[in-house]
Design an enzyme around this catalytic site. Structure first.
Site, mmCIF file in Angstrom:
data_model
loop_
_atom_site.group_PDB
_atom_site.id
_atom_site.type_symbol
_atom_site.label_atom_id
_atom_site.label_comp_id
_atom_site.label_asym_id
_atom_site.label_seq_id
_atom_site.Cartn_x
_atom_site.Cartn_y
_atom_site.Cartn_z
ATOM 1 N N GLU A 272 -76.279 27.678 -23.304
ATOM 2 C CA GLU A 272 -75.350 26.612 -23.679
ATOM 3 C C GLU A 272 -74.813 26.815 -25.091
ATOM 4 O O GLU A 272 -73.604 26.875 -25.314
ATOM 5 C CB GLU A 272 -76.035 25.251 -23.570
ATOM 6 C CG GLU A 272 -75.170 24.073 -23.973
ATOM 7 C CD GLU A 272 -73.929 23.959 -23.098
ATOM 8 O OE1 GLU A 272 -72.821 24.126 -23.633
ATOM 9 O OE2 GLU A 272 -74.068 23.733 -21.898
ATOM 10 N N ASP B 222 -71.008 27.854 -26.253
ATOM 11 C CA ASP B 222 -70.225 26.924 -27.062
ATOM 12 C C ASP B 222 -69.620 27.609 -28.288
ATOM 13 O O ASP B 222 -68.421 27.484 -28.564
ATOM 14 C CB ASP B 222 -71.097 25.750 -27.516
ATOM 15 C CG ASP B 222 -71.439 24.795 -26.389
ATOM 16 O OD1 ASP B 222 -70.780 24.862 -25.341
ATOM 17 O OD2 ASP B 222 -72.371 23.989 -26.568
ATOM 18 N N SER C 183 -69.181 22.628 -19.477
ATOM 19 C CA SER C 183 -69.773 22.913 -20.788
ATOM 20 C C SER C 183 -68.939 23.912 -21.570
ATOM 21 O O SER C 183 -68.966 23.925 -22.797
ATOM 22 C CB SER C 183 -71.190 23.464 -20.621
ATOM 23 O OG SER C 183 -72.063 22.494 -20.118
ATOM 24 N N ASP D 204 -49.801 20.852 -14.524
ATOM 25 C CA ASP D 204 -50.655 20.193 -13.545
ATOM 26 C C ASP D 204 -51.486 21.202 -12.760
ATOM 27 O O ASP D 204 -50.997 22.269 -12.394
ATOM 28 C CB ASP D 204 -49.814 19.398 -12.539
ATOM 29 C CG ASP D 204 -49.257 18.131 -13.133
ATOM 30 O OD1 ASP D 204 -49.769 17.706 -14.176
ATOM 31 O OD2 ASP D 204 -48.324 17.564 -12.547
ATOM 32 N N ILE D 205 -52.709 20.829 -12.501
ATOM 33 C CA ILE D 205 -53.516 21.554 -11.538
ATOM 34 C C ILE D 205 -53.392 20.784 -10.228
ATOM 35 O O ILE D 205 -53.833 19.631 -10.141
ATOM 36 C CB ILE D 205 -54.986 21.642 -11.969
ATOM 37 C CG1 ILE D 205 -55.093 22.504 -13.220
ATOM 38 C CG2 ILE D 205 -55.840 22.212 -10.856
ATOM 39 C CD1 ILE D 205 -56.482 22.657 -13.747
ATOM 40 N N GLY E 128 -49.648 15.242 -11.715
ATOM 41 C CA GLY E 128 -49.743 14.172 -12.700
ATOM 42 C C GLY E 128 -51.131 13.908 -13.207
ATOM 43 O O GLY E 128 -51.309 13.489 -14.337
#
Length: 645
Positions: free
Chosen positions: A312, A316, A578, A619-620, A638
């Site tokens: 993690e 990051d 994450s 947009d996805i 949207g």
């Protein structure tokens, strides 16, 4: 139970007693729900001279005005846009009235609590004093008992208490009251004759669910640093630059000291060795040894040897630093080795919020003053190698943007706990802090085995919202991906990879915020979800699967699949929302930098701007987020998961 032998000798096995009958002018102010002590074990009567840390949470002013005030500084059409408040201005705006303070003090003095014994907290929200058990029981006409929680800590509380009727408009609640306080150390120093046998500590139920996509894959062939042809297999810095159309900052750039990116970490740690390996391979413009500044909270330590590095933290910082360098990153490494482990903790974020806002340590809201003795760490920590210092309050200034890739499900924590934190996120937004949180990796459900068959509610059927994501005053980041065989020039789709699906849904606690209402309405109109639904979070009395009038999750999205990361000296792929949260937070940090250069403020709480200007997004429109034995919600034009152009 040897650890508690000294505690047990401090307890007096006597009758539970009978509370002093209250005067007719008193009313019951709080009464504990019958199920509130389901995780607690045997109760005993403490000695009458035991000193209790009494706290009276005073009714605060203007809480109902807070959302409007936040919109004043966060909405792009407002004349006050960007005119963020200072921490002191926040305290002054919400502090209790003089009438409230004077009325409650007068009651205490009339009841024998001398004025010199009473302390008014710095954030103005509490009156605090020490009282013997006898004094507390006489003041509140109640009986206090001691019991042991699932962490083995000793707590005292009462079933109910009364106060004069005229003070109900001034007092929020009192602790210890129906909410207990930890008195373990006090009992250890108050041994008297007598003793009892200890009961068996019940096992803790829900564990902290970290949002990280598993499993990790070792890369057999390392992607070439500037090659865009393999971005569907491994996301590198050059893939992100092309996807989201930005370039690295010049290494000689003069950057603002008021614009750092903070990243929350807990029970997971980065290694400088891994950072250096990543720089050498994919970001050679970054100096070897460059890493985040450590803001250690209550014993948090970083960095660690590369053999102890976690996926993690590695992901990051290896995502965020190449985007913002030479801008500074900060790691908020939270809690000591005992409390940060998954098995020993239920709550999350309170000690972090304490450390970046000292007023939160004593802030009262929704039935909670300060931290929860059953859910949160208690410092100094008496456990082996525990942090022996005091709880850290207001020791660090919050960075302009904060990325959080950790969380739980709404049902894991009491609503009052979440509402108190949500108010804090609002107050941080007033001060110009942007908070970005990963939306979760299990679609519309929760983590399987997390107290349920499949991580879902009501017999595994009802969708399970994530926490703290349902709070309307932060920005939720979902995950997108490049489909296998496609390129950075093709549209991304909703993340779906080996059981990982971008988290999303609707809160059961918080309603739809005004800034989001039009987007949610349009989503329902266009996508027409086929599932039955309910309103106001009442899933227990409905056949519906989701809350139709709950805050929608997520707000935005960024890539979150097949992220190239060095962990423990090896090059692997990681992923999940994450990854998406620090990417988006880093891009906003870059936007902040450009605004500061021309004399403007940082963006602060950014959601009203995002929803008011959908033209800055693509947009996805393909993909779903399965869970709870359903296909979840489908992407639609949207909303749900736009991503930065």
């Amino acid at each position: 139970m040897k650890e508690f032998s000294c505690i047990i000798t401090a307890l007096w096995l006597g009758s539970l007693g009978t509370a002093i009958k209250p005067p007719t002018t008193d009313v019951v102010h709080e009464q504990r729900h019958p199920d509130a002590s389901s995780t607690l074990i045997k109760r005993w009567k403490p000695h009458s001279g035991l000193q209790l840390p009494m706290r009276i949470g005073l009714k605060q002013n203007n809480i109902e005005k807070a959302p409007r005030w936040l919109m004043d500084v966060a909405h792009p059409t407002s004349k006050k846009y960007g005119k963020h408040w200072t921490a002191q201005e926040v305290i002054e705006a919400f502090k209790p009235s003089d009438e409230t303070v004077d009325s409650v003090k007068q009651w205490l003095e009339d009841s024998g609590i001398a004025e010199w014994r009473i302390t008014h907290s710095n954030n103005k929200a509490w009156l605090a004093f020490e009282a013997s058990l006898d004094e507390a029981e006489t003041l509140l006409h109640s009986d206090y008992l001691v019991y042991q929680n699932t962490n083995g800590r000793m707590i005292t509380d009462c079933e109910s208490y009364t106060i004069p009727q005229h003070l109900t408009k001034h007092i929020d609640y009192i602790t210890p009251g129906v909410k207990g306080v930890d008195i373990t150390s006090r009992l250890r120093h108050h041994a008297i004759k007598g003793g009892v046998s200890s009961g068996q500590v019940r096992p803790r139920g829900t564990k902290l669910g970290r949002r990280r996509f598993k499993p990790r894959k070792r890369l057999s062939t390392a992607p070439i640093p500037k090659d865009l042809s393999t971005c569907d297999k491994a996301i590198t810095p050059v893939c992100l630059q092309t996807l989201y159309q930005f370039e690295s900052l010049d290494t000689t750039s003069v950057v603002s000291s008021n614009n750092s990116l903070g990243i929350f970490e807990e029970a997971d740690y980065y290694s400088q060795v891994d950072l250096n390996l990543f720089y050498a391979k994919y970001a050679p413009h970054i100096s070897k040894g460059w890493g985040p500044e450590l803001n250690s909270i209550d014993g948090g330590e970083a960095p660690v040897p590369f053999t102890q590095a976690g996926g993690e933290s590695s992901m990051d910082f290896q995502l965020a630093i190449p985007i913002i360098y030479p801008q500074k990153a900060v790691v908020y490494q939270t809690d000591d080795g005992y409390y940060s482990t998954l098995e020993n903790k239920m709550g999350i974020f309170n000690t972090f919020l304490d450390a970046i806002d000292g007023s939160y340590c004593t802030y009262c809201s929704d039935g909670e003053c300060g931290n929860d003795p059953e859910l949160d760490p208690v410092y100094p920590d008496s456990h082996h190698n525990g942090y022996k210092g005091k709880l850290m309050c207001g020791v660090y200034k919050p960075t302009a943007a904060i990325s959080i890739s950790y969380g739980k499900q709404e049902q894991d924590l009491p609503a009052y706990y979440q509402k108190r934190q949500c108010n804090e996120f609002l107050k941080l937004g007033l001060q110009g802090v942007s908070i970005f949180v990963a939306s979760g990796d299990t679609g519309v459900g929760g983590i399987p085995g997390d107290g349920t068959r499949n991580g879902c509610l009501r017999n595994g059927k009802v969708f399970s919202p994530t926490q703290p994501n349902s709070c309307p005053w932060l920005t939720n980041v979902g995950a997108s991906m490049i489909p296998r065989g496609k390129t950075v020039n093709d549209p991304e789709v909703a993340a779906a990879s080996e059981g990982f699906y971008s988290g999303g849904g609707f809160s059961n606690i918080f309603p739809i915020p005004d800034y989001q209402s039009e987007a949610v309405e349009n989503f329902f109109e266009i996508s027409k979800p086929r599932y039955a639904y309910y309103h106001n979070g009442s899933y227990g009395s409905s056949n519906g699967l989701y809350n139709r009038n709950g805050r929608g999750i997520p707000d935005v999205a960024a890539n979150g699949v097949n992220i190239a990361v060095y962990v423990g000296g090896s090059l692997v792929t990681e992923g999940g929302t994450s990854a998406s949260a620090p990417i988006f937070a880093a891009l906003v940090t870059r936007i902040n930098e450009e605004r500061l250069k021309i004399g403007k403020s940082v963006v602060g709480f950014v959601n009203p701007v995002l929803y008011a200007h959908p033209e800055v997004f693509n947009d996805i429109v393909n993909g779903t987020n399965p869970g709870c034995d359903t296909q979840g919600f489908s992407c639609a034009p949207g909303w749900v998961s736009p991503y930065l152009k």
